[in-house]
Enzyme design. Sequence first.
Site, PDB file in Angstrom:
ATOM      1  N   ASP A 163      -2.941  -0.972   9.573  1.00 19.57           N
ATOM      2  CA  ASP A 163      -2.919  -0.687   8.140  1.00 19.57           C
ATOM      3  C   ASP A 163      -2.143  -1.792   7.435  1.00 19.57           C
ATOM      4  O   ASP A 163      -0.958  -1.997   7.700  1.00 19.57           O
ATOM      5  CB  ASP A 163      -2.258   0.670   7.904  1.00 19.57           C
ATOM      6  CG  ASP A 163      -2.442   1.183   6.495  1.00 19.57           C
ATOM      7  OD1 ASP A 163      -2.304   0.384   5.542  1.00 19.57           O
ATOM      8  OD2 ASP A 163      -2.709   2.393   6.336  1.00 19.57           O
ATOM      9  N   HIS A 191      -6.647   1.048   6.702  1.00 18.77           N
ATOM     10  CA  HIS A 191      -6.246   1.912   5.591  1.00 18.77           C
ATOM     11  C   HIS A 191      -7.484   2.405   4.825  1.00 18.77           C
ATOM     12  O   HIS A 191      -8.371   1.628   4.504  1.00 18.77           O
ATOM     13  CB  HIS A 191      -5.331   1.143   4.643  1.00 18.77           C
ATOM     14  CG  HIS A 191      -4.711   1.992   3.588  1.00 18.77           C
ATOM     15  ND1 HIS A 191      -3.553   2.699   3.784  1.00 18.77           N
ATOM     16  CD2 HIS A 191      -5.104   2.269   2.317  1.00 18.77           C
ATOM     17  CE1 HIS A 191      -3.248   3.364   2.682  1.00 18.77           C
ATOM     18  NE2 HIS A 191      -4.186   3.118   1.777  1.00 18.77           N
TER      19      HIS A 191
END
Length: 222
Positions: A163, A191
Amino acid sequence: MSTVELKAKDGHRLAAYCAKPQGQPRGGLVVIQEFFGVNGHIRRVCDQFANDGYLVLSPAIFDRAERNVELGYDEAGMNKGRELRAKLVLDNCMIDIQAVIDAAGAAGKVAPLGYCWGGSLAYLAAARLSGLACAIGYYGAQIAGHSNETPRVPTLLHYAEVDEYIPQADIEKVRNAQPAVTIYQYPGTEHGFNCDDRKFWEPKAAALARERTLAFIRQHVG
Protein backbone atom coordinates in the site's frame (compact mmCIF):
# COMPACT_ATOMS: atom_id res chain seq x y z
CA MET A 1 -32.93 3.61 -1.29
CA SER A 2 -33.08 7.26 -0.32
CA THR A 3 -31.27 10.14 1.34
CA VAL A 4 -32.25 11.18 4.86
CA GLU A 5 -31.25 14.15 6.99
CA LEU A 6 -29.85 13.62 10.47
CA LYS A 7 -29.03 16.07 13.25
CA ALA A 8 -25.79 15.93 15.21
CA LYS A 9 -25.69 16.95 18.87
CA ASP A 10 -24.19 20.35 18.02
CA GLY A 11 -27.12 21.11 15.71
CA HIS A 12 -25.33 20.38 12.43
CA ARG A 13 -27.57 18.68 9.89
CA LEU A 14 -26.01 16.13 7.59
CA ALA A 15 -27.27 13.94 4.79
CA ALA A 16 -27.00 10.18 4.85
CA TYR A 17 -27.68 7.65 2.13
CA CYS A 18 -30.13 5.07 3.45
CA ALA A 19 -30.50 1.51 2.13
CA LYS A 20 -33.16 -0.64 3.75
CA PRO A 21 -33.48 -4.43 3.69
CA GLN A 22 -36.56 -6.34 2.76
CA GLY A 23 -38.31 -7.33 5.96
CA GLN A 24 -37.05 -6.95 9.50
CA PRO A 25 -33.41 -5.76 9.65
CA ARG A 26 -30.78 -7.92 11.32
CA GLY A 27 -29.16 -4.76 12.70
CA GLY A 28 -27.67 -1.48 11.54
CA LEU A 29 -24.51 -0.62 9.64
CA VAL A 30 -22.86 2.78 9.28
CA VAL A 31 -20.83 2.78 6.05
CA ILE A 32 -18.20 5.52 6.24
CA GLN A 33 -17.05 7.07 2.99
CA GLU A 34 -13.60 7.38 1.47
CA PHE A 35 -12.56 10.97 0.82
CA PHE A 36 -14.45 10.80 -2.47
CA GLY A 37 -17.82 11.41 -0.82
CA VAL A 38 -20.88 9.19 -0.76
CA ASN A 39 -20.35 8.30 -4.39
CA GLY A 40 -21.62 5.50 -6.59
CA HIS A 41 -19.22 2.93 -5.17
CA ILE A 42 -20.20 3.68 -1.57
CA ARG A 43 -23.89 3.56 -2.43
CA ARG A 44 -23.41 0.15 -4.09
CA VAL A 45 -21.67 -1.10 -0.97
CA CYS A 46 -24.64 0.10 1.08
CA ASP A 47 -27.12 -1.58 -1.24
CA GLN A 48 -25.21 -4.84 -1.05
CA PHE A 49 -25.28 -4.91 2.74
CA ALA A 50 -28.96 -3.98 2.72
CA ASN A 51 -29.51 -7.05 0.55
CA ASP A 52 -27.76 -9.02 3.29
CA GLY A 53 -30.46 -7.87 5.70
CA TYR A 54 -29.15 -4.70 7.34
CA LEU A 55 -30.38 -1.14 7.64
CA VAL A 56 -27.45 0.81 6.17
CA LEU A 57 -26.73 4.51 6.60
CA SER A 58 -23.78 6.28 4.97
CA PRO A 59 -23.21 9.79 6.34
CA ALA A 60 -22.02 12.62 4.13
CA ILE A 61 -19.03 13.49 6.30
CA PHE A 62 -18.03 16.32 3.96
CA ASP A 63 -21.28 18.20 4.62
CA ARG A 64 -19.59 20.45 7.16
CA ALA A 65 -17.28 21.69 4.39
CA GLU A 66 -19.34 21.22 1.23
CA ARG A 67 -22.60 19.45 0.46
CA ASN A 68 -23.49 16.94 -2.27
CA VAL A 69 -19.90 15.84 -2.82
CA GLU A 70 -19.35 12.95 -5.23
CA LEU A 71 -15.84 12.59 -6.57
CA GLY A 72 -14.17 10.29 -9.05
CA TYR A 73 -10.93 8.37 -8.52
CA ASP A 74 -8.83 10.50 -10.84
CA GLU A 75 -6.22 13.07 -9.82
CA ALA A 76 -8.79 15.86 -9.67
CA GLY A 77 -10.96 13.79 -7.34
CA MET A 78 -7.97 12.95 -5.13
CA ASN A 79 -6.98 16.60 -4.85
CA LYS A 80 -10.50 17.78 -4.11
CA GLY A 81 -10.98 15.03 -1.52
CA ARG A 82 -7.78 15.96 0.29
CA GLU A 83 -8.77 19.62 0.22
CA LEU A 84 -12.17 18.92 1.77
CA ARG A 85 -10.80 16.53 4.38
CA ALA A 86 -8.30 19.18 5.47
CA LYS A 87 -11.19 21.53 6.24
CA LEU A 88 -12.77 19.12 8.72
CA VAL A 89 -12.15 18.75 12.45
CA LEU A 90 -11.84 15.15 13.61
CA ASP A 91 -13.98 15.69 16.70
CA ASN A 92 -16.80 16.99 14.49
CA CYS A 93 -16.52 13.90 12.28
CA MET A 94 -16.98 11.80 15.41
CA ILE A 95 -20.03 13.84 16.43
CA ASP A 96 -21.56 13.22 13.00
CA ILE A 97 -20.80 9.51 13.06
CA GLN A 98 -22.31 9.21 16.54
CA ALA A 99 -25.54 10.76 15.23
CA VAL A 100 -25.68 8.14 12.49
CA ILE A 101 -24.90 5.31 14.91
CA ASP A 102 -27.80 6.48 17.07
CA ALA A 103 -30.13 6.52 14.06
CA ALA A 104 -29.00 3.08 12.89
CA GLY A 105 -29.65 1.76 16.40
CA ALA A 106 -33.36 1.71 15.54
CA ALA A 107 -32.56 -1.51 13.67
CA GLY A 108 -30.78 -3.21 16.59
CA LYS A 109 -27.06 -3.63 17.18
CA VAL A 110 -24.78 -1.39 15.08
CA ALA A 111 -21.37 -1.61 13.43
CA PRO A 112 -19.39 1.05 11.56
CA LEU A 113 -17.75 -0.12 8.35
CA GLY A 114 -15.30 2.23 6.68
CA TYR A 115 -13.11 2.37 3.60
CA CYS A 116 -9.83 4.29 3.18
CA TRP A 117 -10.31 7.50 5.21
CA GLY A 118 -13.53 5.94 6.45
CA GLY A 119 -11.58 2.91 7.65
CA SER A 120 -9.61 5.17 9.98
CA LEU A 121 -12.83 6.84 11.15
CA ALA A 122 -14.42 3.44 11.83
CA TYR A 123 -11.45 2.50 14.01
CA LEU A 124 -11.69 5.77 15.92
CA ALA A 125 -15.43 5.27 16.32
CA ALA A 126 -14.71 1.90 17.92
CA ALA A 127 -12.36 3.59 20.38
CA ARG A 128 -14.33 6.75 21.12
CA LEU A 129 -18.03 6.33 20.45
CA SER A 130 -20.92 4.50 22.09
CA GLY A 131 -23.65 2.18 20.89
CA LEU A 132 -21.48 -0.19 18.82
CA ALA A 133 -21.26 -3.97 18.68
CA CYS A 134 -18.12 -4.20 16.50
CA ALA A 135 -16.21 -2.23 13.84
CA ILE A 136 -14.57 -2.94 10.49
CA GLY A 137 -11.98 -0.85 8.67
CA TYR A 138 -10.48 -1.23 5.20
CA TYR A 139 -6.98 0.17 4.58
CA GLY A 140 -7.20 3.12 6.95
CA ALA A 141 -3.95 5.05 6.70
CA GLN A 142 -4.50 7.04 9.89
CA ILE A 143 -5.05 4.06 12.19
CA ALA A 144 -1.35 3.66 13.03
CA GLY A 145 -1.25 7.24 14.26
CA HIS A 146 -4.05 6.42 16.70
CA SER A 147 -2.94 2.90 17.59
CA ASN A 148 -2.65 3.93 21.25
CA GLU A 149 -6.45 4.23 21.27
CA THR A 150 -7.96 0.86 22.10
CA PRO A 151 -11.26 -0.15 20.51
CA ARG A 152 -14.04 -0.80 22.99
CA VAL A 153 -15.61 -3.43 20.74
CA PRO A 154 -14.30 -6.31 18.55
CA THR A 155 -12.55 -4.76 15.56
CA LEU A 156 -11.54 -6.19 12.18
CA LEU A 157 -9.05 -4.50 9.85
CA HIS A 158 -8.27 -5.29 6.21
CA TYR A 159 -5.02 -4.17 4.57
CA ALA A 160 -3.43 -4.56 1.17
CA GLU A 161 -0.16 -6.42 0.81
CA VAL A 162 1.55 -3.38 -0.73
CA ASP A 163 0.00 0.00 0.00
CA GLU A 164 1.61 3.23 -1.13
CA TYR A 165 -0.11 5.06 1.73
CA ILE A 166 0.37 2.47 4.50
CA PRO A 167 3.86 1.05 5.04
CA GLN A 168 4.20 -2.41 6.53
CA ALA A 169 5.70 -0.83 9.64
CA ASP A 170 2.39 0.94 10.27
CA ILE A 171 0.46 -2.32 10.11
CA GLU A 172 2.93 -3.95 12.50
CA LYS A 173 2.55 -0.94 14.82
CA VAL A 174 -1.19 -1.57 14.99
CA ARG A 175 -0.69 -5.32 15.49
CA ASN A 176 1.73 -4.75 18.35
CA ALA A 177 -0.29 -2.02 20.02
CA GLN A 178 -3.66 -3.77 19.67
CA PRO A 179 -3.20 -7.57 19.70
CA ALA A 180 -6.94 -8.12 20.20
CA VAL A 181 -7.73 -6.49 16.84
CA THR A 182 -8.13 -8.97 13.98
CA ILE A 183 -5.96 -7.99 11.00
CA TYR A 184 -5.87 -9.51 7.52
CA GLN A 185 -3.57 -8.67 4.63
CA TYR A 186 -4.32 -9.71 1.08
CA PRO A 187 -1.51 -10.97 -1.18
CA GLY A 188 -1.18 -9.29 -4.54
CA THR A 189 -3.24 -6.26 -3.58
CA GLU A 190 -2.70 -2.51 -3.40
CA HIS A 191 -4.59 0.34 -1.76
CA GLY A 192 -8.26 0.43 -2.73
CA PHE A 193 -8.49 -3.23 -3.71
CA ASN A 194 -12.11 -3.42 -2.62
CA CYS A 195 -13.34 -0.68 -4.96
CA ASP A 196 -14.46 -1.75 -8.43
CA ASP A 197 -14.11 1.84 -9.65
CA ARG A 198 -10.39 1.96 -8.84
CA LYS A 199 -7.53 0.65 -10.95
CA PHE A 200 -6.27 -1.55 -8.11
CA TRP A 201 -9.56 -3.42 -7.69
CA GLU A 202 -8.82 -7.07 -6.96
CA PRO A 203 -12.10 -8.99 -7.15
CA LYS A 204 -10.94 -12.19 -5.44
CA ALA A 205 -9.45 -10.32 -2.50
CA ALA A 206 -12.47 -8.04 -2.33
CA ALA A 207 -14.79 -11.06 -2.22
CA LEU A 208 -12.75 -12.73 0.53
CA ALA A 209 -12.60 -9.54 2.59
CA ARG A 210 -16.35 -9.10 2.20
CA GLU A 211 -16.96 -12.72 3.25
CA ARG A 212 -14.88 -12.19 6.38
CA THR A 213 -16.58 -8.86 7.06
CA LEU A 214 -20.05 -10.32 6.74
CA ALA A 215 -19.17 -13.23 9.02
CA PHE A 216 -17.83 -10.76 11.60
CA ILE A 217 -21.00 -8.68 11.37
CA ARG A 218 -23.19 -11.77 11.65
CA GLN A 219 -21.26 -12.81 14.78
CA HIS A 220 -21.44 -9.48 16.58
CA VAL A 221 -24.46 -7.65 15.16
CA GLY A 222 -26.80 -10.44 14.09
